[in-house]
Write a protein that holds these residues in place. Structure first.
Motif, PDB file in Angstrom:
ATOM      1  N   VAL A   1       0.882  -1.068   0.117  1.00 39.60           N
ATOM      2  CA  VAL A   1       0.043  -0.172   0.114  1.00 39.60           C
ATOM      3  C   VAL A   1       0.873   1.151  -0.160  1.00 39.60           C
ATOM      4  N   TYR A   2       0.626   2.292  -0.783  1.00 34.02           N
ATOM      5  CA  TYR A   2       1.476   3.576  -1.016  1.00 34.02           C
ATOM      6  C   TYR A   2       1.170   4.445   0.101  1.00 34.02           C
TER       7      TYR A   2
ATOM      8  N   THR B   1      -4.708  -1.410   4.624  1.00 33.47           N
ATOM      9  CA  THR B   1      -5.715  -2.574   4.388  1.00 33.47           C
ATOM     10  C   THR B   1      -5.944  -3.103   2.869  1.00 33.47           C
ATOM     11  N   ARG B   2      -6.616  -4.214   2.997  1.00 32.91           N
ATOM     12  CA  ARG B   2      -6.943  -4.678   1.760  1.00 32.91           C
ATOM     13  C   ARG B   2      -7.722  -3.481   0.741  1.00 32.91           C
ATOM     14  N   GLU B   3      -8.913  -2.888   1.318  1.00 33.52           N
ATOM     15  CA  GLU B   3      -9.709  -2.247   0.836  1.00 33.52           C
ATOM     16  C   GLU B   3      -8.793  -0.872   0.372  1.00 33.52           C
ATOM     17  N   LEU B   4      -7.776  -0.210   1.133  1.00 30.20           N
ATOM     18  CA  LEU B   4      -7.000   0.566   0.712  1.00 30.20           C
ATOM     19  C   LEU B   4      -6.266   0.264  -0.665  1.00 30.20           C
ATOM     20  N   PHE B   5      -5.847  -0.971  -0.420  1.00 33.77           N
ATOM     21  CA  PHE B   5      -4.985  -1.262  -1.584  1.00 33.77           C
ATOM     22  C   PHE B   5      -5.724  -1.686  -2.964  1.00 33.77           C
ATOM     23  N   LEU B   6      -7.216  -2.127  -2.730  1.00 33.06           N
ATOM     24  CA  LEU B   6      -7.908  -2.246  -3.699  1.00 33.06           C
ATOM     25  C   LEU B   6      -8.105  -0.824  -4.500  1.00 33.06           C
ATOM     26  N   ARG B   7      -8.315   0.247  -3.620  1.00 35.97           N
ATOM     27  CA  ARG B   7      -8.791   1.586  -4.152  1.00 35.97           C
ATOM     28  C   ARG B   7      -7.384   2.137  -5.026  1.00 35.97           C
ATOM     29  N   GLN B   8      -6.255   2.021  -4.534  1.00 39.26           N
ATOM     30  CA  GLN B   8      -5.402   2.476  -4.968  1.00 39.26           C
ATOM     31  C   GLN B   8      -4.707   1.700  -6.341  1.00 39.26           C
ATOM     32  N   SER B   9      -4.976   0.535  -6.398  1.00 41.18           N
ATOM     33  CA  SER B   9      -4.872  -0.330  -7.532  1.00 41.18           C
ATOM     34  C   SER B   9      -6.037  -0.008  -8.641  1.00 41.18           C
ATOM     35  N   PHE B  10      -7.302   0.331  -8.315  1.00 40.37           N
ATOM     36  CA  PHE B  10      -8.034   0.924  -9.191  1.00 40.37           C
ATOM     37  C   PHE B  10      -7.714   2.084 -10.311  1.00 40.37           C
TER      38      PHE B  10
ATOM     39  N   GLY C   1     -15.786   0.992  -7.713  1.00 38.41           N
ATOM     40  CA  GLY C   1     -15.801   1.177  -9.138  1.00 38.41           C
ATOM     41  C   GLY C   1     -15.582  -0.023 -10.208  1.00 38.41           C
ATOM     42  N   TYR C   2     -15.348  -0.922  -9.619  1.00 40.75           N
ATOM     43  CA  TYR C   2     -14.941  -2.085 -10.263  1.00 40.75           C
ATOM     44  C   TYR C   2     -16.046  -2.831 -11.177  1.00 40.75           C
ATOM     45  N   GLU C   3     -15.769  -3.351 -12.210  1.00 43.68           N
ATOM     46  CA  GLU C   3     -16.944  -3.964 -12.984  1.00 43.68           C
ATOM     47  C   GLU C   3     -16.459  -5.494 -13.203  1.00 43.68           C
ATOM     48  N   ASP C   4     -17.500  -6.308 -13.678  1.00 47.28           N
ATOM     49  CA  ASP C   4     -17.332  -7.685 -14.031  1.00 47.28           C
ATOM     50  C   ASP C   4     -16.476  -8.162 -12.805  1.00 47.28           C
ATOM     51  N   VAL C   5     -17.191  -8.189 -11.475  1.00 47.73           N
ATOM     52  CA  VAL C   5     -16.571  -8.713 -10.386  1.00 47.73           C
ATOM     53  C   VAL C   5     -16.955 -10.111 -10.259  1.00 47.73           C
ATOM     54  N   LYS C   6     -15.968 -10.909 -10.131  1.00 47.98           N
ATOM     55  CA  LYS C   6     -16.136 -12.436  -9.799  1.00 47.98           C
ATOM     56  C   LYS C   6     -15.251 -12.599  -8.384  1.00 47.98           C
TER      57      LYS C   6
END
Length: 296
Positions: free
Chosen positions: A141-142, A176-185, A240-245
């Motif tokens: 995480v940044y 956290t994982r959520e912060l990583f997912l937001r930064q990755s997005f 904001g991700y799409e095609d979530v699996k």
């Protein structure tokens, strides 16, 4: 990338250099018949996908390949490999015949020893590949105050944009994982995709008393990361991700990994038993993936 729960077993080792994993996983990669005095051919460090094998390095590679497919990696793409251990996932991305060869491969690990070893291993194969490789040591995480400006998820950088982001058996550790997912997005290119081999919980309330006790004792993940599968999906969609699996592959991960650990002797047998209790308390191993379709 990490073997879940091995951190608990080994975290008191190497605490002086803040490297709790060390190189213990090398012994797990030894195949029957290999020279005991020689290093193993592979250096995998994940829980494995045991559907068609009972051999640790084969199961680990199978999980990595499943993750690559979920990320829909493409030829000449820009790939970010998070938590690459001592480099086995990097080597797979650079050499495996079924994996599209990236144009640029970026990686990050929080373990300095793993970073150093990966650089040494990659140097042995780079003359035969054309991929540009950039490896970093630091938190996934940044952090604006502590991370290098060259961090792959630095939001001010316009250079680090990725077609694919991979997190193999590590994201449940992140703060956290959520912060990583937001930064990755924000660092994904349009139509880029993220894929994580990760641990969450069943759709039943994840923090029942037994699960809470096991999680507290093992200290596997921050409390914020102990979410249900439904919450995981909701988190990705809200970002904001799409095609979530989110594919639950627990039955092809936990039992095989536990069986392998129990074959390693009494100490590992006890550890495997604890691991199975975590599974019984509601832990689920999933392949989560999603895309960024929105244009700039």
């Amino acid at each position: 990338m990490t073997v879940a729960l091995l951190w608990f077993f080994y975290r008191r080792r190497n605490t002086k250099n803040n490297d709790p994993y060390g190189l213990f996983h090398l012994s797990l990669n030894k195949r029957q018949g290999e020279n005991a005095n020689s290093p193993p051919v592979t250096e995998w460090l994940n829980m494995g996908y045991w559907k068609d094998t009972n051999i640790f390095p084969d199961a680990c590679q199978a999980l990595a390949l499943k993750l690559v497919r979920a990320a829909q990696c493409q030829e000449d793409g820009n790939v970010f490999d998070v938590g690459y251990g001592t480099g086995e996932s990097l080597i797979l991305l650079l050499t495996h015949p079924s994996v599209p060869r990236p144009r640029h491969l970026t990686g990050i690990t929080s373990m300095p020893l793993h970073h150093k070893r990966s650089l040494e291993r990659i140097n042995h194969i780079t003359p035969s590949v054309k991929t540009k490789i950039s490896l970093h040591a630091g938190d996934a995480v940044y952090r604006q105050k502590s991370s290098s400006s060259a961090h792959p998820l630095n939001p001010s950088s316009t250079l680090n944009r990725f077609n694919s982001i991979l997190a193999l058996d590590c994201a449940y550790h992140f703060q956290t994982r959520e912060l990583f997912l937001r930064q990755s997005f924000h660092q994904l290119l349009p139509n880029g995709r993220i894929a994580l081999a990760d641990i969450c919980f069943s759709n039943a309330p994840p923090m029942n008393p037994w699960a809470r006790l096991i999680r507290r004792i093992l200290k596997l993940m921050p409390q914020e990361n102990a979410i249900s599968i439904d919450d995981y999906i909701r988190c990705l969609e809200q970002i904001g991700y799409e095609d979530v699996k989110v594919e639950d592959i627990s039955e092809d991960v936990f039992p095989g990994f536990v069986s392998f650990l129990k074959s390693r002797g009494l100490g590992w047998w006890l550890f495997g038993s604890v691991m199975y209790q975590y599974f019984s308390a509601g832990a689920r191993f999933v392949i989560a993936s999603a895309s960024r379709y929105r244009k700039e």
